[in-house]
Structures are given as C-alpha cells and as structure tokens.
Design a protein around this motif. Structure first.
Motif, PDB file in Angstrom:
ATOM      1  N   GLU A  27       2.347   1.662  -3.459  1.00 27.01           N
ATOM      2  CA  GLU A  27       1.316   2.151  -4.374  1.00 27.01           C
ATOM      3  C   GLU A  27       1.165   3.665  -4.272  1.00 27.01           C
ATOM      4  O   GLU A  27       1.063   4.373  -5.294  1.00 27.01           O
ATOM      5  N   LYS A  56       1.908   6.223  -7.276  1.00 26.64           N
ATOM      6  CA  LYS A  56       0.783   7.040  -7.746  1.00 26.64           C
ATOM      7  C   LYS A  56       1.165   8.511  -7.750  1.00 26.64           C
ATOM      8  O   LYS A  56       0.870   9.260  -8.698  1.00 26.64           O
ATOM      9  N   SER A  92      -1.795  -0.219  -8.898  1.00 28.31           N
ATOM     10  CA  SER A  92      -2.244  -1.314  -8.028  1.00 28.31           C
ATOM     11  C   SER A  92      -1.165  -2.402  -7.979  1.00 28.31           C
ATOM     12  O   SER A  92      -0.633  -2.802  -9.017  1.00 28.31           O
ATOM     13  N   ARG A 131       0.837  -1.211   0.000  1.00 34.76           N
ATOM     14  CA  ARG A 131       0.000   0.000   0.000  1.00 34.76           C
ATOM     15  C   ARG A 131       0.868   1.256   0.000  1.00 34.76           C
ATOM     16  O   ARG A 131       0.565   2.241  -0.692  1.00 34.76           O
ATOM     17  N   VAL A 174      -0.840  -6.229  -6.728  1.00 38.17           N
ATOM     18  CA  VAL A 174      -1.645  -7.383  -6.296  1.00 38.17           C
ATOM     19  C   VAL A 174      -0.696  -8.541  -5.963  1.00 38.17           C
ATOM     20  O   VAL A 174      -0.022  -9.075  -6.854  1.00 38.17           O
ATOM     21  N   LYS A 224      -3.424   5.961 -11.382  1.00 37.42           N
ATOM     22  CA  LYS A 224      -3.734   4.886 -10.435  1.00 37.42           C
ATOM     23  C   LYS A 224      -2.753   3.711 -10.603  1.00 37.42           C
ATOM     24  O   LYS A 224      -2.491   3.265 -11.707  1.00 37.42           O
TER      25      LYS A 224
END
Length: 309
Positions: free
Chosen positions: A267, A271, A279, A264, A281, A277
């Motif tokens: 990210e 960003k 992500s 997180r 995963v 955006k």
C-alpha cells in the motif's frame, strides 16, 4: 514300528504301567505348546511312513516367521523322551517333501537329533497346500499379531476371499480380522516392535488413532522403552493431537500477520507511486480487493496514465 524307532512310543506315555511318563508328557504338552496336536490325524486309507529328515523342507508360504527358541527347546526335549507323537503332513516336491503342517515339530526334531520323522503324504496342489498351511497356522493362535495380519492379507489377496468368507474359514469374527488387518497400516519400525513382543496389539491399535506418522513412531519408541500402558499411549496421542492443532493455529496466525505486513508495505509503495490513497483488503489470505481513490476526472486520467491503462 515308527513309534518304536522314534522314541519310547505311545505305550511309554499312555500305557497302564507308566503313570509317571503320562504325567510328564501331559506337562510337556502344556509347556511346549500344542504343536504335537496339530493336524496329523490319518484319514481312511492313509499310511504313515518314515522319511529322512534331510529330505523334508519347510513350507516357503509358512506365515510364522519367528519361532520361540525356548519353546522349541522344550519341544525338542519332549521329542527326545517320547518321539514325535503326531506325524507331519507333507506333500511331495520331486525327491523332497514339503511341510504343509508341522514345521515346529520338524525344527524341534532337528534340535533333538532325529534322523527320521513320521509323515503322512497328501496330494495337494500348490494353491490348496498354501491355503491349508496358512489357515492351520492361524487356527493355532500362537502367531504374533503381525504374522497373523499378513496371513489374513495373503488369503484375501491371493485367494479372492471376502472378509466374511475368511472369517468363516478361520472361525473368527469379522471384526477380529478387520482390526488385525488395520495393523498393517503402521510403519515398519512399529511392526517390528509388535513382532518382537515389545508392545501388544492393544498398544498398536491405540497408535492407529494417531494420524501423524512421525508422532506415531516417536510414541511407539517411548512405549517400548518405558513399557507404557495402552491408556498412557492414548493420553500421549491426545496430547500430540492437541499440540499439533495448537501449532497449526499458531502457524496460521503467523501467516496472516506476514500477509498483513506485506499488504501494508505494498500500500505504501503504491500510494507513493500513484500519489493517492490505496487500500488492500484481504478476505481469507488468498482473495481480497484493491481500492485506489481518485478525486476528479482529471485525477482518474492521471492515475490511468501511470498504470499504463
């Protein structure tokens, strides 16, 4: 005669006019162990002879390392009264004689103050003498579990015997030998407790079911301190495995949480840097995928420029 010089002789024990001595000797034999009935029978043509006790030395390959002092004293008292009933089996070693069978009698005779012992000299080579000494001691069945396991291991490694061959030679089941050898996988501290009689072979086998070395040592110490039963050790082993599994699951959970937080944070930084955006995963904590969104060919060109692609 050797018997007359070493004690009251066989007649004093088994003679028709000495029922009291016979009864006493029988009781001493039971209480002092079976050392006096070790392999001391003469073969055809062999002669028993007296040898000064100072010329007799113990067998360095003797599997028994611990001798019960109380039982040695009992045997010494029997020898004081009746002499050495069975001669020792020895082999010549230069000017000395090395014991092949009968070290307990030799030790007890020294305690009894004897200056000479009856012996039968046999011409064994080094390998045969060692094998006979080990097997003879195993068959006596009063070795402690560690000594017995080490004796088996010695025969297997030094003589190239299979477990089936060894089982046949010592008149034991193969499973008995296998279970005995497994004890040698335990830590030295645990083997010391087993050697000292502070835990039984059953306790040791229960400890073998514990894969964690530190936990095994911890439970063995508690066993010796609190005199736990085998069933109690098995219960502690199950509890330990359960806590270990729970701890492992908890640690894996913390690792997953830390990885998620790190993703997180990354990210957010990406960003902010790319202006779009992003992500991350994660699949299994090791692999995953990175997704970067763009909204037009120009936006893709801009992101590529920022990434120096």
């Amino acid at each position: 005669m050797a018997r007359e010089r070493l004690g009251k002789g066989l007649d004093a024990i088994f003679g028709p006019s000495s029922s009291r001595a016979s009864a006493h000797a029988e009781g001493v034999t039971k209480n002092a162990g079976r050392a006096e009935r070790e392999d001391g029978e003469k073969k055809a043509g062999e002669k028993e002879q007296l040898v000064r006790i100072g010329l007799i030395q113990p067998n360095r390959n003797q599997p028994r390392k611990d001798f019960d002092e109380e039982k040695l004293q009992e045997l010494a008292e029997s020898i004081r009264l009746y002499g050495v009933i069975q001669p020792l089996i020895v082999k010549k070693q230069g000017p000395l004689y090395e014991i092949v069978a009968g070290e307990r009698r030799w030790r007890a005779a020294k305690l009894a103050g004897l200056s000479e012992l009856p012996v039968i000299v046999r011409d064994f080579d080094e390998k045969t003498a060692k094998e006979i000494s080990i097997i003879e001691n195993i068959q006596r069945s009063d070795l402690n579990p560690v000594e017995e396991a080490m004796a088996y291991q010695s025969l297997l490694t030094e003589y190239g015997l299979t477990q089936e061959e060894l089982a046949s030679r010592v008149s034991k089941n193969r499973s008995t030998i296998t279970n005995s050898l497994r004890l040698l996988k335990l830590e030295p501290e645990i083997l010391s407790l087993l050697r000292e009689g502070r835990m039984s072979q059953g306790h040791a086998r229960a400890l073998l079911g514990i894969g964690d070395s530190a936990l095994r040592r911890k439970i063995s110490e508690r066993c010796a301190r609190e005199e736990l039963s085998v069933r109690e050790i098995e219960g502690l082993a199950r509890e330990g495995r359960g806590r270990k599994k729970e701890k492992k699951g908890s640690e894996e959970g913390r690792e997953r949480e830390q990885l998620l937080l790190a993703c997180r944070e990354l990210e957010k930084r990406m960003k902010s840097r790319l202006g779009t955006k992003v992500s991350i995963v994660s699949r299994d904590g090791k692999r995953g995928r990175l997704e970067i969104e763009y909204y037009s060919p120009e936006d893709l060109e801009r992101i590529s420029s920022l990434l120096n692609i």
